[in-house]
Scaffold this active site. Structure first.
Site, mmCIF file in Angstrom:
data_model
loop_
_atom_site.group_PDB
_atom_site.id
_atom_site.type_symbol
_atom_site.label_atom_id
_atom_site.label_comp_id
_atom_site.label_asym_id
_atom_site.label_seq_id
_atom_site.Cartn_x
_atom_site.Cartn_y
_atom_site.Cartn_z
ATOM 1 N N HIS A 56 -8.003 11.676 -18.588
ATOM 2 C CA HIS A 56 -9.389 11.226 -18.402
ATOM 3 C C HIS A 56 -10.288 11.690 -19.555
ATOM 4 O O HIS A 56 -11.509 11.690 -19.418
ATOM 5 C CB HIS A 56 -9.947 11.758 -17.088
ATOM 6 C CG HIS A 56 -9.122 11.430 -15.895
ATOM 7 N ND1 HIS A 56 -8.781 10.134 -15.576
ATOM 8 C CD2 HIS A 56 -8.547 12.220 -14.947
ATOM 9 C CE1 HIS A 56 -8.036 10.145 -14.480
ATOM 10 N NE2 HIS A 56 -7.877 11.392 -14.083
ATOM 11 N N HIS A 218 -7.680 6.469 -11.674
ATOM 12 C CA HIS A 218 -6.226 6.481 -11.798
ATOM 13 C C HIS A 218 -5.650 5.071 -11.667
ATOM 14 O O HIS A 218 -4.446 4.902 -11.569
ATOM 15 C CB HIS A 218 -5.601 7.370 -10.719
ATOM 16 C CG HIS A 218 -6.148 8.758 -10.694
ATOM 17 N ND1 HIS A 218 -7.177 9.126 -9.859
ATOM 18 C CD2 HIS A 218 -5.825 9.854 -11.406
ATOM 19 C CE1 HIS A 218 -7.461 10.405 -10.054
ATOM 20 N NE2 HIS A 218 -6.663 10.860 -10.993
#
Length: 330
Positions: A56, A218
């Protein structure tokens, strides 16, 4: 698999070694997977610790530094860090004023941070914990009970970080973090799936010419799948979804965030549409941030996060910050 990696097993360690070489102002413990501002613990200051799965970036390691986080714990790709990492980070940044854990609402993160808090408290560290749950797309998902934690994590880390840097006590820093989370909402859109190094292929099937509305960071499924839409149409859908839930009565900070593979040319164009919708709805925009800040590896797509602010929150947002990925005022 076309990735700039050696082998999947070392991708996180390799990235941490590279981060350490690029940012000597950070103390990067590659073996124990902890990133700490080098001057920690800072005397008479509450420590801020966050973390989560890698993939991320720049969240969370890129937000370690004066005015934001004191430490970050990177897990394996899309996998929560373990309690020992978090407890080690808490010990490294505790000046005696307490430590705030900032946790995205994913089941693994929440459980592991709870266990880490118990470990740290056993060692005499005073802990508080704030869970970020800003995503309006779905209530429960593959990885969560309740709403997912996404783009508002940046707002919580920056604004609570400024409060801690100014010397606010732990109870006040926690209250500011909770206020920011309660005042923030997000909505994400995927134009392509992401590819994890271990899998080497897309994590979900998204046929050409289609997009997914309401994804998590995700690649979790969203509200619905549709034929490709224009930037204007996507902004209409996403911003209205955020505003209908947030119902702001004052100015907002807007984050137009790329998911990792969307160029700034497209993100700025999308921002123009976001600003149009906000103007049409009569929502004043106090500040805007555009770029890749809370990503999902190589996913093409974007998210929009709005945070309603008062004078204090806006002052804390504008306060100086100096991290690898976010810096102004210093």
């Amino acid at each position: 698999m076309r990735m700039l990696v050696n082998v999947p097993e070392t991708v996180v360690a390799d990235a941490l070694r590279g981060m350490a070489a690029a940012h000597p102002e950070l103390a990067v413990d590659v073996e124990n997977r902890v990133i700490v501002r080098r001057d920690a613990p800072v005397a008479q200051k509450v420590g801020l610790v966050s973390g989560g799965g890698s993939g991320h970036e720049p969240l969370h390691g890129g937000f370690v530094g004066p005015g934001m986080l004191d430490a970050a714990c990177p897990g394996e790709v899309f996998t929560s860090p373990v309690p020992d990492q978090m407890a080690r980070a808490a010990a490294a940044v505790d000046s005696g004023e307490g430590v705030l854990f900032i946790v995205k609402n994913y089941t693994g993160d929440v459980l592991n941070f709870e266990m880490a808090a118990e470990l740290a408290e056993d060692e005499g560290v005073r802990l508080a914990r704030v869970v970020v749950d800003d995503d309006v797309a779905v209530t429960d998902s593959t990885f969560t009970a309740g709403r997912r934690g996404t783009g508002a994590t940046l707002f919580v880390e920056k604004i609570a970080g400024a409060a801690a840097e100014a010397g606010a006590p732990l109870e006040r820093v926690e209250a500011v973090a909770r206020q920011v989370n309660a005042s923030s909402r997000s909505f994400g859109v995927a134009l392509s799936a992401c590819t994890t190094p271990a899998k080497g292929s897309p994590t979900f099937d998204l046929p050409p010419g289609e997009l997914e509305l309401g994804i998590g960071i995700h690649g979790e499924p969203g509200r619905e799948r549709r034929a490709m839409m224009t930037s204007r149409e996507i902004a209409d859908f996403a911003v209205h979804a955020v505003l209908d839930d947030l119902a702001p009565t004052g100015p907002v900070i807007a984050l137009v965030n790329g998911m990792g593979a969307t160029p700034l040319l497209e993100l700025y164009g999308y921002n123009a549409e976001v600003q149009r919708v906000l103007a049409e709805r009569g929502v004043p925009v106090a500040r805007t941030l555009v770029g890749n800040y809370v990503t999902s590896l190589d996913m093409a797509g974007c998210s929009v996060t709005l945070c309603q602010v008062d004078e204090e929150l806006l002052r804390l947002w504008d306060a100086p910050v100096q991290t690898a990925a976010l810096r102004w005022g210093r």
